[in-house]
Design a protein around this motif. Sequence first.
Motif, PDB file in Angstrom:
ATOM      1  N   GLN A 223       0.832  -1.199   0.000  1.00  0.00           N
ATOM      2  CA  GLN A 223       0.000   0.000   0.000  1.00  0.00           C
ATOM      3  C   GLN A 223       0.871   1.255   0.000  1.00  0.00           C
ATOM      4  OE1 GLN A 223      -3.612   0.120   2.431  1.00  0.00           O
ATOM      5  NE2 GLN A 223      -3.236  -2.001   3.009  1.00  0.00           N
ATOM      6  N   GLY A 224       2.007   1.163   0.693  1.00  0.00           N
ATOM      7  CA  GLY A 224       2.935   2.291   0.730  1.00  0.00           C
ATOM      8  C   GLY A 224       3.527   2.581  -0.641  1.00  0.00           C
ATOM      9  N   LYS A 225       3.813   1.541  -1.401  1.00  0.00           N
ATOM     10  CA  LYS A 225       4.334   1.734  -2.765  1.00  0.00           C
ATOM     11  C   LYS A 225       3.298   2.412  -3.658  1.00  0.00           C
ATOM     12  CE  LYS A 225       7.838  -1.970  -3.035  1.00  0.00           C
ATOM     13  NZ  LYS A 225       7.930  -2.368  -1.631  1.00  0.00           N
ATOM     14  N   VAL A 226       2.042   1.992  -3.537  1.00  0.00           N
ATOM     15  CA  VAL A 226       0.982   2.644  -4.309  1.00  0.00           C
ATOM     16  C   VAL A 226       0.890   4.116  -3.920  1.00  0.00           C
ATOM     17  CG1 VAL A 226      -1.512   2.740  -4.730  1.00  0.00           C
ATOM     18  CG2 VAL A 226      -0.356   0.528  -4.636  1.00  0.00           C
ATOM     19  N   TYR A 227       0.974   4.395  -2.631  1.00  0.00           N
ATOM     20  CA  TYR A 227       0.872   5.773  -2.147  1.00  0.00           C
ATOM     21  C   TYR A 227       2.046   6.615  -2.663  1.00  0.00           C
ATOM     22  CZ  TYR A 227       0.097   9.622   1.112  1.00  0.00           C
ATOM     23  OH  TYR A 227      -0.138  10.863   1.652  1.00  0.00           O
ATOM     24  N   GLU A 228       3.249   6.064  -2.632  1.00  0.00           N
ATOM     25  CA  GLU A 228       4.412   6.796  -3.144  1.00  0.00           C
ATOM     26  C   GLU A 228       4.274   7.036  -4.646  1.00  0.00           C
ATOM     27  OE1 GLU A 228       8.305   5.540  -2.154  1.00  0.00           O
ATOM     28  OE2 GLU A 228       8.056   5.942  -0.016  1.00  0.00           O
ATOM     29  N   TYR A 229       3.766   6.033  -5.369  1.00  0.00           N
ATOM     30  CA  TYR A 229       3.580   6.201  -6.809  1.00  0.00           C
ATOM     31  C   TYR A 229       2.585   7.316  -7.097  1.00  0.00           C
ATOM     32  CZ  TYR A 229       1.895   5.276 -11.533  1.00  0.00           C
ATOM     33  OH  TYR A 229       1.500   5.418 -12.840  1.00  0.00           O
ATOM     34  N   GLN A 230       1.491   7.344  -6.348  1.00  0.00           N
ATOM     35  CA  GLN A 230       0.486   8.389  -6.546  1.00  0.00           C
ATOM     36  C   GLN A 230       1.060   9.766  -6.236  1.00  0.00           C
ATOM     37  OE1 GLN A 230      -2.600   6.852  -3.990  1.00  0.00           O
ATOM     38  NE2 GLN A 230      -3.513   5.608  -5.624  1.00  0.00           N
ATOM     39  N   THR A 231       1.967   9.831  -5.269  1.00  0.00           N
ATOM     40  CA  THR A 231       2.639  11.100  -4.952  1.00  0.00           C
ATOM     41  C   THR A 231       3.600  11.482  -6.073  1.00  0.00           C
ATOM     42  OG1 THR A 231       2.491  10.638  -2.566  1.00  0.00           O
ATOM     43  CG2 THR A 231       4.104  12.286  -3.280  1.00  0.00           C
ATOM     44  N   PHE A 232       4.363  10.515  -6.559  1.00  0.00           N
ATOM     45  CA  PHE A 232       5.332  10.775  -7.634  1.00  0.00           C
ATOM     46  C   PHE A 232       4.630  11.300  -8.879  1.00  0.00           C
ATOM     47  CE2 PHE A 232       7.916   9.166 -11.267  1.00  0.00           C
ATOM     48  CZ  PHE A 232       9.068   9.904 -11.027  1.00  0.00           C
ATOM     49  N   LYS A 233       3.438  10.773  -9.172  1.00  0.00           N
ATOM     50  CA  LYS A 233       2.692  11.204 -10.361  1.00  0.00           C
ATOM     51  C   LYS A 233       2.266  12.667 -10.282  1.00  0.00           C
ATOM     52  CE  LYS A 233      -0.713   8.388 -10.709  1.00  0.00           C
ATOM     53  NZ  LYS A 233      -1.978   7.909 -11.323  1.00  0.00           N
ATOM     54  N   LYS A 234       2.204  13.213  -9.074  1.00  0.00           N
ATOM     55  CA  LYS A 234       1.777  14.600  -8.903  1.00  0.00           C
ATOM     56  C   LYS A 234       2.884  15.598  -9.248  1.00  0.00           C
ATOM     57  CE  LYS A 234      -1.466  13.386  -5.205  1.00  0.00           C
ATOM     58  NZ  LYS A 234      -1.775  13.513  -3.764  1.00  0.00           N
ATOM     59  N   LEU A 235       4.116  15.101  -9.405  1.00  0.00           N
ATOM     60  CA  LEU A 235       5.223  15.984  -9.778  1.00  0.00           C
ATOM     61  C   LEU A 235       5.089  16.389 -11.244  1.00  0.00           C
ATOM     62  CD1 LEU A 235       8.212  14.101  -8.080  1.00  0.00           C
ATOM     63  CD2 LEU A 235       6.966  16.078  -7.192  1.00  0.00           C
ATOM     64  N   THR A 236       5.595  17.542 -11.574  1.00  0.00           N
ATOM     65  CA  THR A 236       5.590  17.985 -12.971  1.00  0.00           C
ATOM     66  C   THR A 236       6.670  17.242 -13.748  1.00  0.00           C
ATOM     67  OG1 THR A 236       7.193  19.763 -12.599  1.00  0.00           O
ATOM     68  CG2 THR A 236       4.855  20.285 -12.225  1.00  0.00           C
ATOM     69  N   GLY A 237       6.625  17.326 -15.072  1.00  0.00           N
ATOM     70  CA  GLY A 237       7.637  16.685 -15.901  1.00  0.00           C
ATOM     71  C   GLY A 237       9.037  17.189 -15.574  1.00  0.00           C
ATOM     72  N   LYS A 238       9.175  18.495 -15.354  1.00  0.00           N
ATOM     73  CA  LYS A 238      10.493  19.056 -15.027  1.00  0.00           C
ATOM     74  C   LYS A 238      10.992  18.557 -13.679  1.00  0.00           C
ATOM     75  CE  LYS A 238      10.226  23.324 -17.763  1.00  0.00           C
ATOM     76  NZ  LYS A 238      10.257  24.805 -17.718  1.00  0.00           N
TER      77      LYS A 238
END
Length: 333
Positions: A136-151
């Motif tokens: 569940q923590g990996k899913v949460y980190e992935y969802q956070t990472f996706k919120k970053l911009t391309g730059k």
Amino acid sequence: REKEISSGHDIVIIARPGIEKINFVKAKEIISFLLEKSGLIKEALDFGISIKPPTIEYPFTSYDIKDEHTIIAGISNVRSIGEKEAITVQTYLKEHEVLPNWLNVLVFLSPQIKSQAFEGLCSVGFFDKLGGPTRQGKVYEYQTFKKLTGKEEDWIKRHFGEFDSLESAIAGLIYNFEIESKDKGIANKKRVLVVKDFLKTLRDPPHKLEDTPITINKVEHELLGVPFTYSDIEARTLCGIYTDTTCKEFKQGKQKKSMNLAVSIRRIKEITTKNGQKMAFVTCQDDSDELECVVFSDVYAEHSNLLQEKNTVLITGERSKQQSFVIQKMIQI
């Protein structure tokens, strides 16, 4: 039982007690047969055949044989993942002589496949061998990472070797923002605050990110069709969970000193008492009906992290004089 090689196919030989004739079945055929019904997983275990969920150590495309004792599900056996995603994952892994760490997978592999596919792999434990957060923590980190911009993602990729976790990478990104702001005045202050909030929630998630036998069982049901790791009974037994009441039964007047219900939280109304302590009125629901519950301050203080809308929990409690269900204990399921 033994394993032979014939025309490029593994052959599993199964001898059932009381049957003299030995049946020869191609491995692929028995795999499909065993997975038609979850009850046959136990039958496979009775014959010494262990069936495991997908794993990064053996990234098969579909169900395949690891050795004479073990069948492993493949990447494309996870719902929402097709052969194309499986090939992408396999190609990525071939580029590494040893297994990459979790941050490498998150930064470099996740952008290459669909979000639903990557979350599915995290959820069934495909990346467990890499360590790092829980499923569940990996899913949460992935969802956070996706919120970053391309730059922002590109900056982390360029400085990847400096960090060992997403938390440290985002902390480095924030530091870079602040340096740029001082030197060049180009950092967006509002964006810095947003990214700082990402870091805060990584350090202190809004809810528990535990992998319990119940959650693992539930996810494997949903994404693999069959719970390989824990059976329904095993999962609940290991978590000490059992239910004896439904919402409808309680509303119809069931009398019992202590009752256990498995419910989903629909609505939460938090209030502050005259003593400055928080309590809550919670609307819960199961398949039978909705139920209004009360969470007093002492229980609220202990279980507030579980009070999230749409969260599924086991609640233990009793009937009050006002006929409300008073929650005394909560367990994540």
